[in-house]
Design an enzyme around this catalytic site. Structure first.
Site, PDB file in Angstrom:
ATOM      1  N   SER A 111       0.496  -1.005   0.226  1.00 39.63           N
ATOM      2  CA  SER A 111      -0.144   0.151   0.132  1.00 39.63           C
ATOM      3  C   SER A 111       0.683   1.009   0.018  1.00 39.63           C
ATOM      4  O   SER A 111       0.539   2.107  -0.813  1.00 39.63           O
ATOM      5  CB  SER A 111      -0.825  -0.382   1.504  1.00 39.63           C
ATOM      6  OG  SER A 111      -1.613   1.059   1.405  1.00 39.63           O
ATOM      7  N   ALA A 114       2.199   1.955  -3.761  1.00 42.86           N
ATOM      8  CA  ALA A 114       0.353   2.434  -4.524  1.00 42.86           C
ATOM      9  C   ALA A 114       0.352   3.650  -3.793  1.00 42.86           C
ATOM     10  O   ALA A 114      -0.096   3.936  -4.902  1.00 42.86           O
ATOM     11  CB  ALA A 114      -0.280   1.167  -3.872  1.00 42.86           C
ATOM     12  N   ARG A 115       0.948   4.237  -2.625  1.00 45.08           N
ATOM     13  CA  ARG A 115       0.083   5.742  -2.647  1.00 45.08           C
ATOM     14  C   ARG A 115       1.459   7.135  -2.950  1.00 45.08           C
ATOM     15  O   ARG A 115       0.934   7.343  -3.081  1.00 45.08           O
ATOM     16  CB  ARG A 115       0.422   5.690  -1.056  1.00 45.08           C
ATOM     17  CG  ARG A 115      -1.099   4.757  -0.236  1.00 45.08           C
ATOM     18  CD  ARG A 115      -0.314   5.184   1.405  1.00 45.08           C
ATOM     19  NE  ARG A 115      -1.928   4.496   1.882  1.00 45.08           N
ATOM     20  CZ  ARG A 115      -2.469   3.976   2.470  1.00 45.08           C
ATOM     21  NH1 ARG A 115      -2.486   5.873   3.076  1.00 45.08           N
ATOM     22  NH2 ARG A 115      -2.820   2.843   2.731  1.00 45.08           N
ATOM     23  N   ASP A 128       0.371 -20.162  -9.023  1.00 41.19           N
ATOM     24  CA  ASP A 128      -0.498 -21.348 -10.076  1.00 41.19           C
ATOM     25  C   ASP A 128      -0.295 -22.131  -8.920  1.00 41.19           C
ATOM     26  O   ASP A 128       1.229 -22.362  -8.672  1.00 41.19           O
ATOM     27  CB  ASP A 128      -0.731 -21.722 -11.451  1.00 41.19           C
ATOM     28  CG  ASP A 128      -1.439 -20.708 -12.288  1.00 41.19           C
ATOM     29  OD1 ASP A 128      -2.090 -20.344 -11.866  1.00 41.19           O
ATOM     30  OD2 ASP A 128      -0.947 -20.725 -13.489  1.00 41.19           O
ATOM     31  N   LEU A 137       7.674  -9.197 -11.523  1.00 43.78           N
ATOM     32  CA  LEU A 137       7.328  -8.520 -11.053  1.00 43.78           C
ATOM     33  C   LEU A 137       6.180  -7.223 -12.221  1.00 43.78           C
ATOM     34  O   LEU A 137       7.532  -6.960 -13.571  1.00 43.78           O
ATOM     35  CB  LEU A 137       7.209  -7.270 -10.174  1.00 43.78           C
ATOM     36  CG  LEU A 137       7.919  -8.097  -9.218  1.00 43.78           C
ATOM     37  CD1 LEU A 137       8.652  -7.751  -7.879  1.00 43.78           C
ATOM     38  CD2 LEU A 137       6.540  -9.253  -8.117  1.00 43.78           C
ATOM     39  N   GLU A 138       4.970  -6.705 -12.499  1.00 46.60           N
ATOM     40  CA  GLU A 138       5.122  -5.645 -13.884  1.00 46.60           C
ATOM     41  C   GLU A 138       4.285  -4.550 -12.904  1.00 46.60           C
ATOM     42  O   GLU A 138       3.747  -4.400 -12.756  1.00 46.60           O
ATOM     43  CB  GLU A 138       3.579  -6.172 -14.441  1.00 46.60           C
ATOM     44  CG  GLU A 138       3.689  -7.843 -15.644  1.00 46.60           C
ATOM     45  CD  GLU A 138       2.270  -8.903 -14.539  1.00 46.60           C
ATOM     46  OE1 GLU A 138       1.653  -8.289 -13.678  1.00 46.60           O
ATOM     47  OE2 GLU A 138       2.478 -10.135 -14.636  1.00 46.60           O
ATOM     48  N   LYS A 178       4.821 -21.379 -19.875  1.00 49.24           N
ATOM     49  CA  LYS A 178       5.088 -20.767 -21.102  1.00 49.24           C
ATOM     50  C   LYS A 178       6.766 -20.353 -19.289  1.00 49.24           C
ATOM     51  O   LYS A 178       8.023 -20.022 -20.353  1.00 49.24           O
ATOM     52  CB  LYS A 178       4.766 -19.541 -21.479  1.00 49.24           C
ATOM     53  CG  LYS A 178       3.736 -19.921 -22.533  1.00 49.24           C
ATOM     54  CD  LYS A 178       2.895 -19.075 -22.856  1.00 49.24           C
ATOM     55  CE  LYS A 178       2.708 -17.973 -22.417  1.00 49.24           C
ATOM     56  NZ  LYS A 178       1.352 -17.162 -22.970  1.00 49.24           N
TER      57      LYS A 178
END
Length: 193
Positions: A111, A114-115, A128, A137-138, A178
């Site tokens: 968080s 994100a802030r 999975d 990480l994107e 993949k």
């Protein structure tokens, strides 16, 4: 029902769940395990392509991806990766994670990050059953200022949810997996769909 901190520790102790290196108890919180940023990154090169036709012929998609994605960038200790506003980059967790076929994992960004406008995973936050490897990480900077990201910094938290039974097709046994055993910032392999 997600695993609580006591269950996460028990699954780690029993070898049912593996996180390497094993996190210290201070990084195992009520229902999550903190993960850190690794030192491998991948960015988009400057390019002149107007678009990538993701449903085009596989060889054309593959060639287009090769043109726009950088080689893997490995940062030396102590250096920072700068993510500018409006930029997307790939990175990896420092930790490698192995899930059994009866457990699914979830990655949430912090968080506090994100802030500041940092999205840690654009869409892919499920890990999975049967997964083994570092987690890609994107990153996307939706803020107004460049962000200096340093390997080793806390970047997100993993939570784990037992399934009703072992998956019949866990990730590590699928022929079409993949990203099996990935350790680096692997670029999109959408051309393998």
């Amino acid at each position: 029902m997600r695993l609580c901190d006591r269950d996460i520790e028990a699954w780690l102790d029993e070898g049912r769940l593996s996180i390497t290196p094993r996190p210290p108890v201070e990084r195992i919180n009520g229902a999550t395990v903190d993960v850190r940023l690794g030192n491998k990154f991948r960015t988009f090169r400057g390019h002149t392509a107007a678009f990538i036709d993701l449903s085009g012929p596989k060889d054309e998609v593959s060639a287009a991806l090769d043109r726009v994605m950088s080689d893997e960038i490995v940062l030396p200790d102590g250096e920072a990766f700068y993510l500018h506003p409006g930029e997307l980059a790939l990175a990896v967790t420092y930790e490698s994670v192995t899930l059994p076929p009866d457990l699914v994992g979830w990655l949430d960004g912090r968080s506090s990050l994100a802030r500041l406008g940092l999205m840690v995973h654009v869409t892919a936050h499920r890990i999975d059953p049967g997964w083994s490897g570092c987690i890609v990480l994107e990153f996307y900077n939706s803020g107004k200022l460049p962000l200096a990201l340093r390997p080793g910094m806390l970047i997100g938290a993993l939570s784990f949810e037992p399934l009703s039974g072992p998956a019949a097709r866990p990730y590590n046994r699928r022929q079409d997996a993949k990203y099996r055993d990935q350790q680096g910032a692997v670029a999109s392999r959408i051309d393998k769909d």
